[in-house]
Design a protein around this motif. Structure first.
Motif, mmCIF file in Angstrom:
data_model
loop_
_atom_site.group_PDB
_atom_site.id
_atom_site.type_symbol
_atom_site.label_atom_id
_atom_site.label_comp_id
_atom_site.label_asym_id
_atom_site.label_seq_id
_atom_site.Cartn_x
_atom_site.Cartn_y
_atom_site.Cartn_z
ATOM 1 N N GLY A 1 28.745 28.913 39.592
ATOM 2 C CA GLY A 1 28.943 28.002 40.719
ATOM 3 C C GLY A 1 30.220 28.366 41.481
ATOM 4 N N HIS A 2 30.528 27.585 42.501
ATOM 5 C CA HIS A 2 31.735 27.845 43.292
ATOM 6 C C HIS A 2 32.907 27.239 42.537
ATOM 7 C CE1 HIS A 2 28.709 28.861 46.207
ATOM 8 N NE2 HIS A 2 29.652 29.381 46.974
ATOM 9 N N SER A 3 33.394 27.964 41.549
ATOM 10 C CA SER A 3 34.348 27.376 40.614
ATOM 11 C C SER A 3 35.459 28.362 40.275
ATOM 12 C CB SER A 3 33.614 27.016 39.312
ATOM 13 O OG SER A 3 33.138 28.219 38.719
ATOM 14 N N THR A 4 36.485 27.826 39.627
ATOM 15 C CA THR A 4 37.571 28.676 39.143
ATOM 16 C C THR A 4 37.031 29.678 38.126
ATOM 17 O OG1 THR A 4 39.051 26.811 39.415
ATOM 18 C CG2 THR A 4 39.863 28.622 38.058
ATOM 19 N N SER B 1 35.439 37.084 37.593
ATOM 20 C CA SER B 1 35.532 38.232 38.492
ATOM 21 C C SER B 1 36.673 39.165 38.058
ATOM 22 C CB SER B 1 35.740 37.695 39.915
ATOM 23 O OG SER B 1 36.129 38.686 40.781
ATOM 24 N N PHE B 2 37.779 38.572 37.588
ATOM 25 C CA PHE B 2 38.918 39.374 37.126
ATOM 26 C C PHE B 2 38.670 40.017 35.756
ATOM 27 C CE2 PHE B 2 41.625 36.521 39.866
ATOM 28 C CZ PHE B 2 42.142 37.529 40.661
ATOM 29 N N LEU B 3 37.896 39.331 34.917
ATOM 30 C CA LEU B 3 37.874 39.646 33.488
ATOM 31 C C LEU B 3 37.568 41.113 33.140
ATOM 32 C CD1 LEU B 3 38.739 37.918 31.210
ATOM 33 C CD2 LEU B 3 36.357 37.274 30.793
ATOM 34 N N PRO B 4 36.504 41.744 33.694
ATOM 35 C CA PRO B 4 36.250 43.144 33.322
ATOM 36 C C PRO B 4 37.405 44.070 33.695
ATOM 37 C CG PRO B 4 34.546 42.299 34.826
ATOM 38 C CD PRO B 4 35.521 41.201 34.631
ATOM 39 N N PHE B 5 38.102 43.729 34.776
ATOM 40 C CA PHE B 5 39.235 44.553 35.217
ATOM 41 C C PHE B 5 40.417 44.381 34.250
ATOM 42 C CE2 PHE B 5 36.510 43.949 38.771
ATOM 43 C CZ PHE B 5 36.627 45.081 39.544
ATOM 44 N N LEU B 6 40.644 43.124 33.840
ATOM 45 C CA LEU B 6 41.740 42.856 32.911
ATOM 46 C C LEU B 6 41.460 43.525 31.564
ATOM 47 C CD1 LEU B 6 42.304 39.069 33.739
ATOM 48 C CD2 LEU B 6 43.827 40.973 34.317
ATOM 49 N N GLU B 7 40.207 43.480 31.147
ATOM 50 C CA GLU B 7 39.860 44.063 29.850
ATOM 51 C C GLU B 7 39.965 45.591 29.888
ATOM 52 O OE1 GLU B 7 37.005 40.401 28.367
ATOM 53 O OE2 GLU B 7 36.071 42.247 29.087
ATOM 54 N N ALA B 8 39.547 46.193 30.999
ATOM 55 C CA ALA B 8 39.652 47.657 31.116
ATOM 56 C C ALA B 8 41.123 48.077 31.140
ATOM 57 C CB ALA B 8 38.934 48.136 32.375
ATOM 58 N N ALA B 9 41.966 47.303 31.824
ATOM 59 C CA ALA B 9 43.408 47.614 31.866
ATOM 60 C C ALA B 9 43.995 47.492 30.458
ATOM 61 C CB ALA B 9 44.125 46.667 32.825
ATOM 62 N N HIS B 10 43.590 46.442 29.754
ATOM 63 C CA HIS B 10 44.086 46.218 28.395
ATOM 64 C C HIS B 10 43.674 47.377 27.481
ATOM 65 C CE1 HIS B 10 45.496 43.947 24.964
ATOM 66 N NE2 HIS B 10 44.353 44.165 24.364
ATOM 67 N N ALA B 11 42.455 47.874 27.684
ATOM 68 C CA ALA B 11 41.927 48.946 26.819
ATOM 69 C C ALA B 11 42.772 50.213 26.907
ATOM 70 C CB ALA B 11 40.478 49.246 27.194
ATOM 71 N N VAL C 1 44.786 26.240 46.590
ATOM 72 C CA VAL C 1 45.818 25.706 45.689
ATOM 73 C C VAL C 1 45.183 25.262 44.370
ATOM 74 C CG1 VAL C 1 47.510 23.856 45.404
ATOM 75 C CG2 VAL C 1 47.343 25.086 47.589
ATOM 76 N N THR C 2 44.070 24.534 44.457
ATOM 77 C CA THR C 2 43.423 24.021 43.238
ATOM 78 C C THR C 2 42.965 25.165 42.348
ATOM 79 O OG1 THR C 2 42.686 22.122 44.489
ATOM 80 C CG2 THR C 2 41.572 22.504 42.404
ATOM 81 N N ILE C 3 42.286 26.148 42.951
ATOM 82 C CA ILE C 3 41.759 27.250 42.135
ATOM 83 C C ILE C 3 42.905 28.043 41.502
ATOM 84 C CG2 ILE C 3 40.551 29.485 42.267
ATOM 85 C CD1 ILE C 3 38.372 28.138 43.806
ATOM 86 N N ILE C 4 43.952 28.305 42.253
ATOM 87 C CA ILE C 4 45.047 29.111 41.669
ATOM 88 C C ILE C 4 45.719 28.334 40.530
ATOM 89 C CG2 ILE C 4 47.319 30.143 42.109
ATOM 90 C CD1 ILE C 4 46.207 31.056 44.823
#
Ligand code: SF4
Length: 356
Positions: free
Chosen positions: A145-148, A154-164, A183-186
């Motif tokens: 949905g249109h949610s946080t 959306s970030f997660l695969p990028f964060l995991e690849a960087a961590h790897a 503001v709310t989402i951030i």
């Protein structure tokens, strides 16, 4: 005010995150392939106080231009803004200090991402994962949905690849044109990131804010709200104007939120029928004469109603005291009374010199 604890990341000459000053950035709007126009605008931005300059790199010809722009912009932290293409992102790395990619339009292939992060690590460059509401993957929106959560995923695969590949030079951002939603989402996103141990610096901005007063108000409310929460390590005010105009607004937001003091602070009442001198003229003259006194608080108050309370909190100031006259204050104490308003600025400047 507590600031969110973030990992410091180097962008050329500057560190962002940690306890480092919140950095002001902007973006060129010249055609990148027009090297001289782009270099000229970069220098205009730097002269205005911009600390990090982002440049759109839409194709490989722009990468060639970027190499030349780099040569002519020595020591200025440069960021390549890349969408869609890992090839372009990789090609940009040698010429910039940071590459911004958009998780919404970059295919999150783990091997390709690992290659990008490994190269960035080898070259000691930073990567910003800059998500925009308008380009969040449709599959994620359908699932979450249109949610946080959709933004976080959306970030997660990028964060995991960087961590790897143990790549830590990351900066994150999320921007939308809707101020309350940004503001709310951030706020929610940062909670999720911190809980997962991703304490990377955050870049703030309200995108597509437009121009004029409303563009500035949107930027100030969106960025300012988050700064007051302690979120944000670098920022860009987006205006549909010459980008040089963004810089003063950025510093005003930092000053008003007291996140980075770079100017004299003025406290002045709006005036009313109790005001007995030309407060607008006195304030204007004082500002012209004291603009370089970074961090000093100067109050100009129409009368004693709120004047004395505000003056107690200011370093210096004046308050109306009968028709055409003011009293002058230093560090909360009245030091001269009944000065005619024509002499108010000169006398106050003398007091500042004596008492500083
Ligand atoms: S400080 Fe005095 S002059 Fe200024 S707005 Fe308030 S009441 Fe009016």
């Amino acid at each position: 005010m507590q600031r969110r604890v973030t990992r410091p990341v180097r962008i050329g000459n500057f560190m962002i995150g940690g306890n480092h000053p919140i950095r002001v950035q902007s973006m060129t709007n010249t055609p990148t392939e027009d090297v001289s126009a782009t270099v000229h605008q970069i220098h205009q931005l730097v002269d205005a106080g911009c600390e990090i300059v982002r440049i759109a790199v839409p194709n490989l010809n722009s990468v060639t231009a970027l190499a030349e722009i780099r040569k002519q912009s020595t020591n200025i932290p440069l960021v390549a803004d890349v969408h869609f293409s890992t090839t372009i992102a990789l090609a940009c790395l040698p010429f910039v200090d940071k590459v911004r990619i958009n998780p919404g339009n970059f295919h999150p292939n783990r091997d390709v991402l690992k290659k990008l992060f490994t190269r960035a690590k080898q070259e000691a460059k930073a990567i910003r994962l800059g998500a925009n509401w308008g380009s969040i993957d449709r599959m994620l929106l359908a699932q979450w949905g249109h949610s946080t959560e959709a933004v976080y995923q959306s970030f997660l695969p990028f964060l995991e690849a960087a961590h790897a590949v143990n790549f830590q030079n990351l900066v994150l951002s999320f921007k939308a044109s809707n101020v309350p939603m940004t503001v709310t989402i951030i706020r929610q996103l940062v909670e999720k990131l911190d809980a997962a141990g991703y304490n990377f610096p955050f870049h703030l901005g309200v995108t597509e804010a437009g121009n004029g007063a409303m563009g500035r108000i949107k930027g100030a409310i969106g960025i300012g709200s988050l700064l007051l929460d302690g979120i944000g390590d670098t920022l860009r005010v987006s205006l549909t104007e010459n980008p040089v105009q963004e810089i003063a607004v950025a510093y005003d937001i930092l000053q008003a939120t007291q996140r980075r003091i770079s100017q004299t602070e003025y406290i002045a009442c709006p005036s009313c029928s109790r005001t007995s001198f030309d407060i607008q003229r006195v304030l204007g003259e004082l500002k012209a004469q004291t603009a370089t006194l970074k961090g000093m608080k100067i109050a100009v108050m129409g009368c004693v109603v709120n004047g004395l309370g505000e003056l107690a909190d200011a370093d210096f100031g004046c308050v109306g005291a009968g028709l055409g006259h003011v009293n002058l204050y230093a560090h909360g104490r009245c030091v001269k009374t009944n000065i005619i308003e024509a002499d108010a600025v000169r006398e106050l400047l003398q007091i500042i010199v004596t008492h500083e």
